[in-house]
Motif scaffolding. Sequence first.
Motif, PDB file in Angstrom:
ATOM      1  N   ALA A 225      58.553  18.455  85.908  1.00 19.11           N
ATOM      2  CA  ALA A 225      58.707  18.781  87.325  1.00 19.11           C
ATOM      3  C   ALA A 225      60.149  19.160  87.646  1.00 19.11           C
ATOM      4  N   THR A 226      61.115  18.460  87.041  1.00 23.18           N
ATOM      5  CA  THR A 226      62.523  18.815  87.253  1.00 23.18           C
ATOM      6  C   THR A 226      62.820  20.196  86.714  1.00 23.18           C
ATOM      7  N   LYS A 232      62.586  27.538  89.472  1.00 16.18           N
ATOM      8  CA  LYS A 232      62.184  28.194  90.711  1.00 16.18           C
ATOM      9  C   LYS A 232      63.342  28.361  91.691  1.00 16.18           C
ATOM     10  N   GLU A 233      64.159  27.320  91.854  1.00 17.98           N
ATOM     11  CA  GLU A 233      65.213  27.355  92.865  1.00 17.98           C
ATOM     12  C   GLU A 233      66.503  27.991  92.350  1.00 17.98           C
ATOM     13  N   THR A 234      66.883  27.677  91.129  1.00 10.82           N
ATOM     14  CA  THR A 234      68.161  28.168  90.602  1.00 10.82           C
ATOM     15  C   THR A 234      68.037  29.555  89.994  1.00 10.82           C
ATOM     16  N   LEU A 235      67.060  29.750  89.123  1.00 11.11           N
ATOM     17  CA  LEU A 235      66.914  31.032  88.446  1.00 11.11           C
ATOM     18  C   LEU A 235      66.074  32.032  89.228  1.00 11.11           C
ATOM     19  N   GLY A 236      65.297  31.562  90.182  1.00 11.59           N
ATOM     20  CA  GLY A 236      64.483  32.471  90.969  1.00 11.59           C
ATOM     21  C   GLY A 236      63.254  32.975  90.249  1.00 11.59           C
ATOM     22  N   TRP A 237      62.830  32.284  89.222  1.00 12.75           N
ATOM     23  CA  TRP A 237      61.625  32.691  88.502  1.00 12.75           C
ATOM     24  C   TRP A 237      60.422  31.973  89.112  1.00 12.75           C
ATOM     25  N   ALA A 238      59.312  32.633  89.105  1.00 13.50           N
ATOM     26  CA  ALA A 238      58.079  32.042  89.612  1.00 13.50           C
ATOM     27  C   ALA A 238      56.908  32.648  88.870  1.00 13.50           C
ATOM     28  N   ARG A 239      55.777  32.001  88.979  1.00 13.64           N
ATOM     29  CA  ARG A 239      54.585  32.513  88.316  1.00 13.64           C
ATOM     30  C   ARG A 239      54.090  33.763  89.040  1.00 13.64           C
ATOM     31  N   GLY A 240      53.653  34.720  88.282  1.00 16.76           N
ATOM     32  CA  GLY A 240      53.113  35.945  88.868  1.00 16.76           C
ATOM     33  C   GLY A 240      54.079  37.099  88.883  1.00 16.76           C
TER      34      GLY A 240
END
Length: 313
Positions: A225-226, A232-240
Motif C-alpha cells: 500500500a505504501t 501514484k502521488e510522487t511519480l504520477g503513475w496510475a493504472r490504465g
Amino acid sequence: MATTLKLPAILRSPTTLQYTIPKKPSSARPSYPRKFYPNDEAKATLSQPWLTTTDPLMPPYPHRAHTHFEEANHGLYGGATIQSGHKISDGRNKGKTLRKWYPNVRVEKLRSVALGVEMSIPTTARVMRTITKCGGLDEYLMGEKPARIKELGLLGWKLRWLVLKSRSVQERWRRERERLGLQGGEGSMHSVESTFAAAWNDTESRAEILTKMGVSWDELREKRATWERHVKETLGWARGGKVGKVGKSRERKGMNTLDVHDPLTTRLPDYVEEEEPIQELPAVQEGFGIVEVVNEKGGMQRRGAKLVNKKTR
C-alpha cells in the motif's frame, strides 16, 4: 478429507550455497598482501570433515561473508578487517604515505567442552579477551546479542550450530526446562533437533506457524500500500495509462501476488512426511589425526604431530 504431503530429503539449502567457495580464475589475486596465513596446525583443524561439511538444516548466516578480506571467513576475527589510511611524517621530508593496518591475529588453541575437542583457530586478541571474559569458547559462541551474531563470521556461525546440537548443551537445556516448568523438546519447533514435518504435524506448532505467516503477510500488504501511494502521488503513475509528469504514458499492472498466494486461504496439507537424509554428517572426533603433507623442500612432515623428515636425504 485429510491430505498428505511427502517432502524429499534436504540435500542442499541456502546455507550450503552460502558456504560454497566459488572457483576463481588462476589470474585472480587478492588486492592485499597476505600478512597472515594459518600454519599447518590451523590448516589441519580447519580441514576436518566434520568442520568443512555443512549441515543443510543449519540456518543461513544472517550477515554476508567478507569479500575484500577473505581470511576473516576462516577464523574468529570479531569483525576486524584491514584499515587503510596515511602515515604522517613529521621529520625532514614531511608528507603522507598510504599504508594499511592489519588486525592482530594469532593461531590460538581453543578448547570446546561441548564438542570435546581442542582446535587451533586464527583468532584476534580482542576475541580472545572476550572468550576469557565469557568463560570459554562455548559460552562465547552461544551469545544471543545481535552484535555477537554479527562478529561470529562464517566459521563462528558453523561452530555455534555444532555446539547447540551437542549432547551436553541439549541435556543442560532439558534440565533447565524441567526446573522452570517449560514445555519443549525434540518435537517442539523451537528445538534445533526438530524438523519441519514434526512441527507441522503438531497442532500447537502449526497454529503458531500460521499466525506468524499471517503477521508477515499483513506487513507485506502494508508495504505494498505504501508503494502504491508513492507511485501514484510522487511519480504520477496510475493504472490504465495515465499521463505522468514527464509527459509520457505510464501503464502498469497491480501487484496481485499477495492476494492470490495468501497462505491463510490456500488449502494446506494436514500431514507432512519428510524423508530421512541419505548422507550422514561426519561425527566430531577427539583429535585431528595425522595427515602427511609435502613441504617446500620436498620433505615429508605431519600435521598435528612432530616433524618427521624435514629434509630429503
